[in-house]
Motif scaffolding. Structure first.
Motif, PDB file in Angstrom:
ATOM      1  N   ALA A  24      31.138  45.889  43.146  1.00 47.69           N
ATOM      2  CA  ALA A  24      31.972  46.090  41.960  1.00 47.69           C
ATOM      3  C   ALA A  24      33.379  45.552  42.205  1.00 47.69           C
ATOM      4  O   ALA A  24      33.971  44.912  41.339  1.00 47.69           O
ATOM      5  N   ASP A  25      33.911  45.775  43.407  1.00 47.40           N
ATOM      6  CA  ASP A  25      35.260  45.277  43.734  1.00 47.40           C
ATOM      7  C   ASP A  25      35.298  43.753  43.758  1.00 47.40           C
ATOM      8  O   ASP A  25      36.253  43.137  43.280  1.00 47.40           O
ATOM      9  N   GLU A  26      34.281  43.129  44.334  1.00 50.29           N
ATOM     10  CA  GLU A  26      34.220  41.661  44.370  1.00 50.29           C
ATOM     11  C   GLU A  26      34.100  41.087  42.963  1.00 50.29           C
ATOM     12  O   GLU A  26      34.716  40.066  42.650  1.00 50.29           O
ATOM     13  N   ARG A  29      37.565  41.432  41.330  1.00 45.38           N
ATOM     14  CA  ARG A  29      38.497  40.479  41.921  1.00 45.38           C
ATOM     15  C   ARG A  29      38.185  39.061  41.448  1.00 45.38           C
ATOM     16  O   ARG A  29      39.087  38.299  41.096  1.00 45.38           O
ATOM     17  N   SER A  30      36.907  38.701  41.400  1.00 49.65           N
ATOM     18  CA  SER A  30      36.517  37.367  40.934  1.00 49.65           C
ATOM     19  C   SER A  30      36.925  37.152  39.482  1.00 49.65           C
ATOM     20  O   SER A  30      37.441  36.089  39.124  1.00 49.65           O
ATOM     21  N   ILE A  31      36.699  38.161  38.648  1.00 52.87           N
ATOM     22  CA  ILE A  31      37.097  38.069  37.241  1.00 52.87           C
ATOM     23  C   ILE A  31      38.610  37.898  37.144  1.00 52.87           C
ATOM     24  O   ILE A  31      39.105  37.037  36.415  1.00 52.87           O
ATOM     25  N   SER A  32      39.345  38.696  37.891  1.00 51.69           N
ATOM     26  CA  SER A  32      40.800  38.621  37.861  1.00 51.69           C
ATOM     27  C   SER A  32      41.300  37.252  38.317  1.00 51.69           C
ATOM     28  O   SER A  32      42.185  36.652  37.695  1.00 51.69           O
ATOM     29  N   GLU A  33      40.753  36.743  39.405  1.00 53.44           N
ATOM     30  CA  GLU A  33      41.147  35.427  39.909  1.00 53.44           C
ATOM     31  C   GLU A  33      40.834  34.344  38.888  1.00 53.44           C
ATOM     32  O   GLU A  33      41.637  33.440  38.648  1.00 53.44           O
ATOM     33  N   ASN A  77      34.365  44.337  31.253  1.00 50.04           N
ATOM     34  CA  ASN A  77      32.952  44.005  31.359  1.00 50.04           C
ATOM     35  C   ASN A  77      32.329  44.499  32.648  1.00 50.04           C
ATOM     36  O   ASN A  77      31.301  44.025  33.050  1.00 50.04           O
ATOM     37  N   ASP A  78      32.953  45.454  33.294  1.00 54.01           N
ATOM     38  CA  ASP A  78      32.444  45.943  34.558  1.00 54.01           C
ATOM     39  C   ASP A  78      31.893  47.373  34.461  1.00 54.01           C
ATOM     40  O   ASP A  78      31.711  48.042  35.450  1.00 54.01           O
ATOM     41  N   GLN A  79      31.611  47.826  33.272  1.00 56.13           N
ATOM     42  CA  GLN A  79      31.107  49.184  33.089  1.00 56.13           C
ATOM     43  C   GLN A  79      29.752  49.332  33.770  1.00 56.13           C
ATOM     44  O   GLN A  79      28.883  48.510  33.636  1.00 56.13           O
ATOM     45  N   GLY A  80      29.602  50.406  34.510  1.00 56.73           N
ATOM     46  CA  GLY A  80      28.336  50.702  35.167  1.00 56.73           C
ATOM     47  C   GLY A  80      28.172  50.060  36.518  1.00 56.73           C
ATOM     48  O   GLY A  80      27.194  50.322  37.206  1.00 56.73           O
ATOM     49  N   LEU A  81      29.102  49.231  36.989  1.00 54.35           N
ATOM     50  CA  LEU A  81      28.947  48.583  38.274  1.00 54.35           C
ATOM     51  C   LEU A  81      29.034  49.554  39.435  1.00 54.35           C
ATOM     52  O   LEU A  81      28.416  49.345  40.457  1.00 54.35           O
ATOM     53  N   ASP A  82      29.803  50.600  39.306  1.00 54.83           N
ATOM     54  CA  ASP A  82      29.959  51.553  40.389  1.00 54.83           C
ATOM     55  C   ASP A  82      28.808  52.546  40.479  1.00 54.83           C
ATOM     56  O   ASP A  82      28.756  53.362  41.372  1.00 54.83           O
ATOM     57  N   GLN A  83      27.872  52.463  39.571  1.00 55.96           N
ATOM     58  CA  GLN A  83      26.770  53.421  39.525  1.00 55.96           C
ATOM     59  C   GLN A  83      25.557  52.963  40.314  1.00 55.96           C
ATOM     60  O   GLN A  83      24.562  53.645  40.343  1.00 55.96           O
ATOM     61  N   ALA A  84      25.629  51.792  40.932  1.00 61.53           N
ATOM     62  CA  ALA A  84      24.474  51.256  41.662  1.00 61.53           C
ATOM     63  C   ALA A  84      24.201  52.004  42.940  1.00 61.53           C
ATOM     64  O   ALA A  84      24.946  52.687  43.493  1.00 61.53           O
TER      65      ALA A  84
END
Length: 84
Positions: A24-26, A29-33, A77-84
């Motif tokens: 989720a962090d990657e 970060r990729s989206i932000s970059e 657009n990162d909703q649910g990524l931390d739930q894996a």
């Protein structure tokens, strides 16, 4: 599948046959970059320190460049990524 599609479309430097999941962090970060360097979102007075190709995995960069963004950036657009 994403890497295969990127290679078929001509993306370079995509490792063949290697699944490289993003945390989720990657992802964030990729989206932000990408938003900063390619879309000019959150523009600062100093240019990016590295080319976007060194900051975002090549297959994900290929996807971001071809994803319709509508009227705004990718934020949210990162909703649910931390739930894996």
């Amino acid at each position: 599948m994403l890497a295969d599609q990127a290679v078929l479309a001509g993306a370079r430097d995509v490792p063949p046959g290697v699944a490289m999941p993003l945390t989720a962090d990657e992802y964030r970060r990729s989206i932000s970059e990408y938003e900063h360097t390619e879309l000019g979102v959150y523009v600062t007075s100093k240019p990016p320190e590295k080319p976007i190709e060194e900051l975002v995995p090549p297959d994900f960069l290929w996807l971001l460049a071809r994803t319709p963004r509508g009227s705004g950036p990718f934020s949210g657009n990162d909703q649910g990524l931390d739930q894996a």
